[in-house]
Motif scaffolding. Structure first.
Motif, mmCIF file in Angstrom:
data_model
loop_
_atom_site.group_PDB
_atom_site.id
_atom_site.type_symbol
_atom_site.label_atom_id
_atom_site.label_comp_id
_atom_site.label_asym_id
_atom_site.label_seq_id
_atom_site.Cartn_x
_atom_site.Cartn_y
_atom_site.Cartn_z
ATOM 1 N N ARG A 191 0.819 -1.206 0.000
ATOM 2 C CA ARG A 191 0.000 0.000 0.000
ATOM 3 C C ARG A 191 0.859 1.265 0.000
ATOM 4 O O ARG A 191 0.482 2.281 0.571
ATOM 5 C CB ARG A 191 -0.962 0.002 1.204
ATOM 6 C CG ARG A 191 -2.019 -1.092 1.135
ATOM 7 C CD ARG A 191 -2.905 -0.889 -0.105
ATOM 8 N NE ARG A 191 -4.022 -1.826 -0.136
ATOM 9 C CZ ARG A 191 -4.049 -2.941 -0.858
ATOM 10 N NH1 ARG A 191 -3.001 -3.262 -1.594
ATOM 11 N NH2 ARG A 191 -5.107 -3.712 -0.865
ATOM 12 N N ASP A 192 2.003 1.159 -0.668
ATOM 13 C CA ASP A 192 2.897 2.317 -0.819
ATOM 14 C C ASP A 192 2.601 2.950 -2.170
ATOM 15 O O ASP A 192 3.302 2.727 -3.161
ATOM 16 C CB ASP A 192 4.348 1.862 -0.730
ATOM 17 C CG ASP A 192 5.341 3.024 -0.680
ATOM 18 O OD1 ASP A 192 4.931 4.165 -1.012
ATOM 19 O OD2 ASP A 192 6.510 2.787 -0.324
ATOM 20 N N LEU A 193 1.529 3.745 -2.208
ATOM 21 C CA LEU A 193 1.059 4.302 -3.476
ATOM 22 C C LEU A 193 2.084 5.250 -4.082
ATOM 23 O O LEU A 193 2.250 5.294 -5.308
ATOM 24 C CB LEU A 193 -0.270 5.019 -3.265
ATOM 25 C CG LEU A 193 -0.936 5.580 -4.521
ATOM 26 C CD1 LEU A 193 -1.169 4.493 -5.561
ATOM 27 C CD2 LEU A 193 -2.256 6.263 -4.167
ATOM 28 N N GLU A 194 2.783 6.002 -3.253
ATOM 29 C CA GLU A 194 3.781 6.933 -3.776
ATOM 30 C C GLU A 194 4.879 6.185 -4.531
ATOM 31 O O GLU A 194 5.269 6.578 -5.634
ATOM 32 C CB GLU A 194 4.386 7.739 -2.626
ATOM 33 C CG GLU A 194 5.393 8.787 -3.092
ATOM 34 C CD GLU A 194 5.951 9.610 -1.942
ATOM 35 O OE1 GLU A 194 7.009 10.247 -2.148
ATOM 36 O OE2 GLU A 194 5.345 9.614 -0.858
ATOM 37 N N ARG A 195 5.341 5.085 -3.956
ATOM 38 C CA ARG A 195 6.382 4.294 -4.626
ATOM 39 C C ARG A 195 5.831 3.633 -5.885
ATOM 40 O O ARG A 195 6.500 3.599 -6.926
ATOM 41 C CB ARG A 195 6.927 3.239 -3.666
ATOM 42 C CG ARG A 195 8.012 2.360 -4.270
ATOM 43 C CD ARG A 195 8.734 1.559 -3.207
ATOM 44 N NE ARG A 195 9.650 0.613 -3.795
ATOM 45 C CZ ARG A 195 9.441 -0.709 -3.870
ATOM 46 N NH1 ARG A 195 8.322 -1.223 -3.360
ATOM 47 N NH2 ARG A 195 10.322 -1.513 -4.417
ATOM 48 N N ALA A 196 4.616 3.088 -5.811
ATOM 49 C CA ALA A 196 4.016 2.453 -6.983
ATOM 50 C C ALA A 196 3.904 3.449 -8.132
ATOM 51 O O ALA A 196 4.229 3.128 -9.284
ATOM 52 C CB ALA A 196 2.642 1.887 -6.630
ATOM 53 N N CYS A 197 3.464 4.666 -7.835
ATOM 54 C CA CYS A 197 3.337 5.696 -8.877
ATOM 55 C C CYS A 197 4.701 6.100 -9.418
ATOM 56 O O CYS A 197 4.860 6.328 -10.631
ATOM 57 C CB CYS A 197 2.609 6.915 -8.318
ATOM 58 S SG CYS A 197 0.855 6.645 -8.004
ATOM 59 N N ARG A 198 5.686 6.185 -8.557
ATOM 60 C CA ARG A 198 7.018 6.585 -8.998
ATOM 61 C C ARG A 198 7.606 5.551 -9.973
ATOM 62 O O ARG A 198 8.184 5.902 -11.009
ATOM 63 C CB ARG A 198 7.930 6.756 -7.781
ATOM 64 C CG ARG A 198 9.322 7.273 -8.127
ATOM 65 C CD ARG A 198 10.090 7.692 -6.883
ATOM 66 N NE ARG A 198 10.324 6.563 -5.977
ATOM 67 C CZ ARG A 198 9.765 6.426 -4.783
ATOM 68 N NH1 ARG A 198 8.891 7.334 -4.343
ATOM 69 N NH2 ARG A 198 10.035 5.390 -4.022
ATOM 70 N N ILE A 199 7.434 4.277 -9.655
ATOM 71 C CA ILE A 199 7.919 3.216 -10.551
ATOM 72 C C ILE A 199 7.143 3.254 -11.862
ATOM 73 O O ILE A 199 7.724 3.182 -12.960
ATOM 74 C CB ILE A 199 7.773 1.840 -9.885
ATOM 75 C CG1 ILE A 199 8.682 1.746 -8.657
ATOM 76 C CG2 ILE A 199 8.096 0.716 -10.871
ATOM 77 C CD1 ILE A 199 8.343 0.581 -7.738
ATOM 78 N N TRP A 200 5.833 3.374 -11.741
ATOM 79 C CA TRP A 200 4.962 3.330 -12.917
ATOM 80 C C TRP A 200 5.250 4.483 -13.868
ATOM 81 O O TRP A 200 5.328 4.291 -15.089
ATOM 82 C CB TRP A 200 3.510 3.360 -12.459
ATOM 83 C CG TRP A 200 2.513 3.107 -13.544
ATOM 84 C CD1 TRP A 200 1.605 3.979 -14.057
ATOM 85 C CD2 TRP A 200 2.323 1.877 -14.240
ATOM 86 N NE1 TRP A 200 0.852 3.371 -15.025
ATOM 87 C CE2 TRP A 200 1.275 2.077 -15.168
ATOM 88 C CE3 TRP A 200 2.932 0.626 -14.175
ATOM 89 C CZ2 TRP A 200 0.824 1.076 -16.016
ATOM 90 C CZ3 TRP A 200 2.496 -0.380 -15.019
ATOM 91 C CH2 TRP A 200 1.452 -0.149 -15.935
ATOM 92 N N GLN A 201 5.418 5.668 -13.306
ATOM 93 C CA GLN A 201 5.629 6.850 -14.131
ATOM 94 C C GLN A 201 7.104 7.085 -14.475
ATOM 95 O O GLN A 201 7.427 8.028 -15.204
ATOM 96 C CB GLN A 201 5.054 8.070 -13.397
ATOM 97 C CG GLN A 201 3.541 7.997 -13.240
ATOM 98 C CD GLN A 201 3.001 8.928 -12.174
ATOM 99 O OE1 GLN A 201 3.753 9.699 -11.584
ATOM 100 N NE2 GLN A 201 1.702 8.854 -11.917
#
Length: 329
Positions: free
Chosen positions: A248-258
């Motif tokens: 549930r680390d949305l910031e990290r997930a978004c950083r990897i994704w983007q």
């Protein structure tokens, strides 16, 4: 608790060929170990052998059996392993399923028939679901194994290129051994079919295919497992991304994704060039010796090689030397 067979992240494993387009057994063994030596992949992943990405449509029955035999040897029970059964006739499909069971697979991966327009591009799946259901049932009677589907048809939007929702539900209701439905759809069709699968009285796992949408599918909770060729070239960053979601680390997930991953996946996910680009990207990673495919699959374009090379670098992936890539381009 052991994970349900449909809730596994399967890689649709591609198949390396030699320059004269024979199965490159040595390269294949090495490529399989790329997955099997990764502890994180082993914890959540599985192998789908002889899928569309493995060019099953060009393989003889003997080649399919040999490829699967190698995979079973290399896997040695490490992760769940399922096998594609496609063949031009239902009789050979059934025999291919029997070959798979004899080699000890955990389940079979079934694809609609090939052949006349009546059962391919012009097939009305809602009206005539038996075109595929009868073939699945024939395999089911022969091997009685868990089944994961690869739904493709000439359906209209929003279900292109998968099966429409009514046909999907009809087939799942008729065949209890279906445990997972590969979600071959675009975003809107995916949401409609995924929600419909959740209404069934038993679990049929929603198995994501296009990794260019994994971020959105995780956000909407329509993601049980995967059956995807994108794992062939993108495993490390894809694992990072899914791990971030699990935590549930949305910031990290978004950083990897983007940070290049979504851009790379979106370029690869051209449905008319998808499997060509899988193989190019995997070769450029240095994971297979070349990107050659058996005709009538087309050769990659120079622009595709150059673009994928650049996108891999921008996403932080290791790549082969540029001179080697451009020499083939």
């Amino acid at each position: 608790m052991e994970k349900a067979l449909g809730d596994v992240c399967y890689a649709a494993v591609l198949l390396p060929f030699t320059e004269d387009l024979k199965v490159d057994e040595s390269a294949y063994r090495k490529f399989l170990q790329n997955f099997l030596k990764n502890d994180r992949f082993r914890a959540r992943g599985g192998l789908c052998i002889n899928p569309e990405a493995g060019e099953i449509f060009t393989l003889t029955r003997e080649e399919k059996r040999r490829v699967l035999e190698i995979a079973v040897e290399e896997n040695n029970g490490a992760v769940p392993l399922i096998a594609g059964t496609w063949a031009l006739t239902t009789a050979e499909v059934v025999e291919t399923a029997r070959d798979a069971k004899a080699l000890g697979v955990d389940g079979i991966f079934v694809t609609p028939p090939g052949g006349a327009q009546d059962i391919t591009s012009c097939w009305d799946a809602d009206k005539y679901p038996e075109v595929w259901a009868d073939q699945i049932k024939a395999q089911d009677r022969a091997v009685d194994l868990p089944i994961i589907t690869h739904p493709v048809s000439g359906s209209a939007a929003p279900f292109t290129p998968g099966l429409p929702v009514e046909a999907t539900l009809a087939i799942c209701r008729e065949i209890p051994n279906i445990v997972g439905w590969k979600m071959t759809y675009g975003y809107e069709g995916y949401r409609i079919v995924g929600k419909a699968l959740r209404t069934l009285p038993r679990r049929v796992s929603v198995m994501a295919a296009l990794a260019s949408r994994f971020h959105e599918y995780r956000a909407t909770d329509l993601f049980d497992g995967t059956l995807s060729g994108f794992w062939n070239y993108g495993m490390e960053n894809m694992l990072d991304h899914l791990d971030a979601w699990d935590q549930r680390d949305l910031e990290r997930a978004c950083r990897i994704w983007q940070g290049g991953l979504s851009q790379l996946h979106e370029y690869v996910a051209d449905m008319g060039r998808l499997h060509v680009r899988y193989k190019v990207a995997t070769w450029l990673r240095g994971l297979i010796p070349n990107p050659f495919m058996r005709p009538p699959m087309p050769a990659p374009k120079k622009a595709e090689i150059e673009t994928i090379y650049k996108l891999l670098q921008e996403a932080g992936f290791s790549v082969i030397d540029r001179k080697d890539a451009m020499r083939l381009a």
